[in-house]
Design a protein around this motif. Structure first.
Motif, short mmCIF file in Angstrom:
data_model
loop_
_atom_site.label_atom_id
_atom_site.label_comp_id
_atom_site.label_asym_id
_atom_site.label_seq_id
_atom_site.Cartn_x
_atom_site.Cartn_y
_atom_site.Cartn_z
N LEU A 262 -3.25 2.46 6.52
CA LEU A 262 -4.01 1.25 6.26
C LEU A 262 -4.05 0.35 7.49
N ALA B 225 -14.02 2.99 3.84
CA ALA B 225 -14.21 1.93 2.83
C ALA B 225 -15.07 2.47 1.70
N PHE C 194 -6.77 1.70 9.67
CA PHE C 194 -8.07 1.33 9.14
C PHE C 194 -8.46 -0.06 9.61
N TYR C 195 -7.57 -1.04 9.40
CA TYR C 195 -7.88 -2.41 9.80
C TYR C 195 -7.90 -2.58 11.32
N VAL D 138 -17.54 0.55 8.58
CA VAL D 138 -16.47 0.53 7.58
C VAL D 138 -16.60 1.70 6.61
N ILE E 123 -11.29 -1.82 12.52
CA ILE E 123 -12.26 -2.87 12.18
C ILE E 123 -12.02 -4.12 13.02
N HIS F 264 -8.54 -11.49 -1.58
CA HIS F 264 -9.29 -10.51 -0.80
C HIS F 264 -9.47 -11.07 0.60
N TYR G 280 -16.30 -4.48 -0.56
CA TYR G 280 -15.82 -3.11 -0.37
C TYR G 280 -14.36 -3.03 -0.81
N HIS H 48 -7.72 -2.31 -1.83
CA HIS H 48 -7.80 -3.77 -1.74
C HIS H 48 -9.25 -4.18 -1.48
N CYS I 139 0.84 -1.19 0.00
CA CYS I 139 0.00 0.00 0.00
C CYS I 139 0.88 1.25 0.00
N ASP J 208 -10.80 -1.20 0.64
CA ASP J 208 -10.22 -0.45 1.75
C ASP J 208 -9.66 0.87 1.20
#
Length: 135
Positions: free
Chosen positions: A19, A97, A22-23, A92, A26, A73, A113, A119, A13, A115
Motif C-alpha cells: 500500500l 485503484a 501504491f501511494y 491510479v 501517486i 478518506h 476510488y 480505503h 492494511c 485503493d
C-alpha cells in the motif's frame, strides 16, 4: 498553545509495503520500511502517511449509511484541468485503484476510488488561484 503537533495519517492494511508503494506512485516519495508491520511514506508537500499491518483488516464500505462503515478518506489534488484529471484517473487505475463512483464528475469535480486495500480516496479537480489567473 497546541497540545501536540500533527505526526501522521496511519492506514491499517493487510500489506503495508504494497500500500505504501501504491501511494508512493501517486504522491511521490520513497516508502521507508521500519519493520514488516510499519512502513512510512514522506513525500514533498503532503502529510506523512504511515501504513500499519492489520492481518484482520476489513475495508470500509462505500457508500454506506452505516455510521461505522467509513471513518475517513483522502482527497488528492489531480490538478486544475480535465486533461490532468483524466491522466490521473488512468494512472491510479493502472496502479490498482478500483472505481467507487465515477458519475457526474463535471458537476462534482471529483471521483471516488478504493485503493488496493479498500480505503476510499478521491481524485479532485482543484482550480488553483494562480492557474485561474493565468488563463
Amino acid at each position: 498553545m497546541p497540545v501536540a503537533r500533527f505526526r501522521s495519517v496511519v492506514l491499517d492494511c493487510p500489506d503495508p509495503r504494497a500500500l505504501a508503494e501504491f501511494y508512493s506512485a501517486i504522491l511521490g516519495g520513497t516508502p521507508r520500511v521500519e519493520d514488516e508491520d510499519w512502513v512510512v511514506l514522506e513525500a514533498p508537500g503532503v502529510p506523512r502517511l504511515a501504513f500499519q499491518g492489520a492481518p484482520d483488516f476489513v475495508p470500509p464500505k462505500w457508500p454506506s449509511t452505516d455510521r461505522d462503515a467509513q471513518q475517513f478518506h483522502l482527497d488528492l489534488d489531480a490538478g486544475p484541468t480535465w486533461a490532468e484529471f483524466d491522466a490521473a484517473h488512468e494512472r491510479v487505475m493502472a496502479l490498482g485503484a478500483r472505481p467507487l463512483d465515477l458519475e457526474d464528475r463535471e458537476e462534482k469535480d471529483f471521483q471516488v476510488y478504493a485503493d488496493p486495500a479498500g480505503h476510499p480516496f478521491c481524485l479532485c479537480r482543484i482550480e488553483h488561484p494562480r492557474a485561474a489567473e493565468s488563463l
